[in-house]
Design a protein around this motif. Structure first.
Motif, mmCIF file in Angstrom:
data_model
loop_
_atom_site.group_PDB
_atom_site.id
_atom_site.type_symbol
_atom_site.label_atom_id
_atom_site.label_comp_id
_atom_site.label_asym_id
_atom_site.label_seq_id
_atom_site.Cartn_x
_atom_site.Cartn_y
_atom_site.Cartn_z
ATOM 1 N N LEU A 345 0.840 -1.199 0.000
ATOM 2 C CA LEU A 345 0.000 0.000 0.000
ATOM 3 C C LEU A 345 0.872 1.244 0.000
ATOM 4 N N CYS A 346 1.937 1.208 0.764
ATOM 5 C CA CYS A 346 2.873 2.335 0.784
ATOM 6 C C CYS A 346 3.465 2.575 -0.596
ATOM 7 N N VAL A 347 3.861 1.503 -1.261
ATOM 8 C CA VAL A 347 4.433 1.604 -2.610
ATOM 9 C C VAL A 347 3.403 2.152 -3.590
ATOM 10 N N LEU A 348 2.171 1.688 -3.495
ATOM 11 C CA LEU A 348 1.116 2.147 -4.398
ATOM 12 C C LEU A 348 0.859 3.645 -4.237
ATOM 13 N N LEU A 349 0.769 4.109 -2.995
ATOM 14 C CA LEU A 349 0.498 5.527 -2.752
ATOM 15 C C LEU A 349 1.679 6.398 -3.195
ATOM 16 N N LEU A 350 2.884 5.927 -2.969
ATOM 17 C CA LEU A 350 4.046 6.675 -3.447
ATOM 18 C C LEU A 350 4.082 6.708 -4.981
ATOM 19 N N ALA A 351 3.583 5.643 -5.620
ATOM 20 C CA ALA A 351 3.514 5.624 -7.078
ATOM 21 C C ALA A 351 2.529 6.672 -7.590
ATOM 22 N N VAL A 352 1.415 6.853 -6.880
ATOM 23 C CA VAL A 352 0.466 7.910 -7.248
ATOM 24 C C VAL A 352 1.152 9.274 -7.152
ATOM 25 N N GLY A 353 1.905 9.457 -6.070
ATOM 26 C CA GLY A 353 2.656 10.700 -5.939
ATOM 27 C C GLY A 353 3.669 10.867 -7.057
ATOM 28 N N GLY A 354 4.313 9.783 -7.454
ATOM 29 C CA GLY A 354 5.280 9.854 -8.541
ATOM 30 C C GLY A 354 4.653 10.250 -9.861
ATOM 31 N N ALA A 355 3.443 9.771 -10.124
ATOM 32 C CA ALA A 355 2.742 10.157 -11.356
ATOM 33 C C ALA A 355 2.475 11.662 -11.369
ATOM 34 N N ALA A 356 2.025 12.179 -10.229
ATOM 35 C CA ALA A 356 1.776 13.620 -10.133
ATOM 36 C C ALA A 356 3.079 14.403 -10.264
ATOM 37 N N ASP A 357 4.158 13.876 -9.695
ATOM 38 C CA ASP A 357 5.447 14.559 -9.754
ATOM 39 C C ASP A 357 5.960 14.645 -11.186
ATOM 40 N N LEU A 358 5.743 13.603 -11.996
ATOM 41 C CA LEU A 358 6.177 13.647 -13.393
ATOM 42 C C LEU A 358 5.445 14.753 -14.145
ATOM 43 N N VAL A 359 4.140 14.849 -13.933
ATOM 44 C CA VAL A 359 3.359 15.882 -14.623
ATOM 45 C C VAL A 359 3.863 17.268 -14.242
ATOM 46 N N SER A 360 4.092 17.498 -12.957
ATOM 47 C CA SER A 360 4.570 18.820 -12.533
ATOM 48 C C SER A 360 5.966 19.097 -13.089
ATOM 49 N N ALA A 361 6.827 18.083 -13.144
ATOM 50 C CA ALA A 361 8.182 18.274 -13.654
ATOM 51 C C ALA A 361 8.175 18.642 -15.137
ATOM 52 N N ILE A 362 7.320 17.986 -15.913
ATOM 53 C CA ILE A 362 7.238 18.280 -17.350
ATOM 54 C C ILE A 362 6.830 19.733 -17.577
ATOM 55 N N TYR A 363 5.822 20.188 -16.855
ATOM 56 C CA TYR A 363 5.348 21.559 -17.058
ATOM 57 C C TYR A 363 6.357 22.586 -16.563
ATOM 58 N N ARG A 364 7.035 22.322 -15.458
ATOM 59 C CA ARG A 364 8.050 23.262 -14.984
ATOM 60 C C ARG A 364 9.157 23.421 -16.021
ATOM 61 N N GLN A 365 9.647 22.304 -16.520
ATOM 62 C CA GLN A 365 10.741 22.355 -17.478
ATOM 63 C C GLN A 365 10.299 22.999 -18.792
ATOM 64 N N THR A 366 9.128 22.639 -19.274
ATOM 65 C CA THR A 366 8.637 23.176 -20.546
ATOM 66 C C THR A 366 8.398 24.674 -20.460
ATOM 67 N N MET A 367 7.803 25.131 -19.377
ATOM 68 C CA MET A 367 7.564 26.564 -19.195
ATOM 69 C C MET A 367 8.882 27.327 -19.223
ATOM 70 N N LEU A 368 9.893 26.780 -18.578
ATOM 71 C CA LEU A 368 11.182 27.463 -18.530
ATOM 72 C C LEU A 368 11.857 27.484 -19.891
ATOM 73 N N GLN A 369 11.844 26.363 -20.595
ATOM 74 C CA GLN A 369 12.558 26.274 -21.873
ATOM 75 C C GLN A 369 11.889 27.070 -22.976
ATOM 76 N N THR A 370 10.599 27.270 -22.898
ATOM 77 C CA THR A 370 9.892 28.002 -23.959
ATOM 78 C C THR A 370 9.648 29.465 -23.596
ATOM 79 N N TYR A 371 9.714 29.799 -22.327
ATOM 80 C CA TYR A 371 9.455 31.179 -21.892
ATOM 81 C C TYR A 371 10.710 32.035 -21.979
ATOM 82 N N ALA A 372 11.846 31.495 -21.528
ATOM 83 C CA ALA A 372 13.093 32.257 -21.539
ATOM 84 C C ALA A 372 13.751 32.199 -22.914
ATOM 85 N N PRO A 373 14.433 33.279 -23.353
ATOM 86 C CA PRO A 373 15.159 33.252 -24.629
ATOM 87 C C PRO A 373 16.376 32.341 -24.546
ATOM 88 N N ASP A 374 16.866 31.896 -25.704
ATOM 89 C CA ASP A 374 17.990 30.959 -25.722
ATOM 90 C C ASP A 374 19.216 31.533 -25.026
#
Length: 441
Positions: A345-374
């Protein structure tokens, strides 16, 4: 029928038509089209430079997980103290904060290919140092702290450089998909790596460091094969790798509330809710010495599942709202996992957290790479590295230190709940992140 003939009889809605123009329903095609909307997008892999970087990163990510498990396990075995395990986070954090900002400025000032290769070689040498101390049986917690600090300094330079390279080797509209592939590969390695590492560590911790050193050679090959990536210049944002260039990047960040708040939310998520430093003690005390590999793999397992079904991610426009929501889910899932007395159960709940963490990581990185100039991406990625890599290390220190007076359960559950509450408060008080829409100036 040739491919051209097939295209000529496709109607405006995408369904095949008979010669009279009447649509014919093709259930299998509909199913496939529906699956493609959610399946991970692999189009960035058609770019040779990105493909090599992806292969190198995926291989080295796998080996890195061996060291990520071996170091805290070895430290706990030597000291029997969660506080010393927390000190590993501090040892990695200090050089990270110093060198990430400078490394980002260097990434805007010199050939990014050359900088990535040199910093990767330094990381490899530090891994060899961990291998040697394990083979010789030195048994020094202080030496572990020194090697972790040195490795962190090298990571602080290589990580922003590697991230700043991505928008230069793929099309701009493929940046979210490229980030998703990278995060999915790293999290897949974070599942397999700890599980295999746990088996090797039972035999000898030196084997874990040896696998890391061996697999990292692929990352060196990928960095060496990159094309020349000389810095671009645009008026006043050109970098020479000096302190003034670092300060320029920080001033830009301070005047860009969208990026500033994305960093703030990430710090909250990692510092308050990261339970990693508690895994060795939880395994020993709650799960009778078992499950250490599954605990370290659990968050990544959820991230892999989220990554493989991430075709929808690039279609979300209100990325700021999605980012905040994902961080809240991460905190709640971690808190719930801290209450579980069943390993699975602990592993399952941490996996749910990991799924949410991936989504947040993708958006953080994408916002930074497309918002700031090269011309500023290296410096912004330097700050990003300090936050993303430094946050979990500070979270390790927070978890290890608070577990001493409060106990394992309170340190774990309280951190997850605090993460969700603080993320909501920040989003409401500073609403710029909630208002962010992808592609809008």
């Amino acid at each position: 029928m040739t491919e051209t003939d097939a295209r000529e009889i496709v109607g405006p809605g995408g369904d095949e038509t008979d010669p009279g123009g009447n649509p014919q329903v093709q259930a299998p095609s509909d199913v496939n089209a529906g699956w493609r909307r959610f399946a991970i997008d692999i189009r960035p892999l058609r770019h040779p430079a990105y493909r090599r970087v992806f292969i190198g990163n995926a291989t080295s990510f796998f080996g890195t997980q061996f060291t990520a498990v071996a170091v805290p396990v070895q430290m706990y075995a030597l000291t029997k103290s969660t506080l010393w395990v927390g000190y590993l986070g501090l040892a990695g954090l200090i050089p990270l904060l110093i060198f990430a900002l400078w490394g980002g400025a260097l990434a805007d000032a010199v050939d990014r290919r050359r900088l990535l290769f040199v910093s990767s070689v330094l990381m490899w040498i530090c891994t060899l140092g961990l291998l040697v101390q394990a083979v010789l049986g030195v048994g020094s917690g202080t030496l572990l702290l020194v090697l972790v600090a040195a490795q962190s300094a090298a990571v602080a330079v290589s990580s922003p450089t590697r991230s700043a390279i991505i928008p230069r080797i793929v099309d701009k509209d493929e940046v979210p998909q490229a980030n998703t592939l990278n995060y999915t590969a790293s999290t897949a390695a974070s599942v397999a790596g700890p599980l295999v590492a746990a088996v090797l560590i039972e035999y000898n911790v030196a084997w874990a460091y040896g696998v890391d050193a061996l697999t990292f050679t692929v990352a060196l090959w990928a960095a060496f094969r990159l094309p020349t990536l000389a810095p671009t210049e645009d008026g006043g944002v050109v970098s020479r790798g000096r302190l003034s260039d670092v300060m320029f990047g920080l001033r830009y960040l301070a005047k860009t509330p969208v990026l500033l708040m994305s960093f703030a939310v990430d710090i909250v998520a990692m510092v308050l809710a990261q339970p990693r430093a508690l895994f060795p003690a939880i395994s020993a005390q709650r799960f009778h010495g078992g499950g250490i590999g599954w605990l370290y793999a659990s968050i990544a397992l959820g991230s892999v599942i989220a990554g493989l079904t991430s075709g929808w991610v690039a279609r979300v426009r209100r990325q700021g709202i999605a980012l905040v929501f994902a961080v809240v889910v991460w905190g709640l899932a971690v808190a719930a996992a801290g209450l579980a007395h069943s390993l699975w159960l602990c592993v399952l709940l941490l996996a749910v957290g990991g799924a949410a963490d991936l989504v947040s990581a993708i958006y953080r990185q994408t916002m930074l790479q497309t918002y700031a100039p090269d011309q500023l991406r290296g410096r912004m990625q330097g700050v990003f590295t300090a936050v993303v890599v430094g946050g979990p290390r500070l979270g390790d220190l927070r978890a290890g230190a608070t577990a001493v007076p409060l106990g394992l359960g309170a340190a774990w559950v309280g951190g997850g709940l605090a993460c969700s509450v603080v993320a909501i408060v920040l989003a409401v008080v500073f609403p710029s992140l909630l208002r962010y829409v992808a592609g809008r100036p």
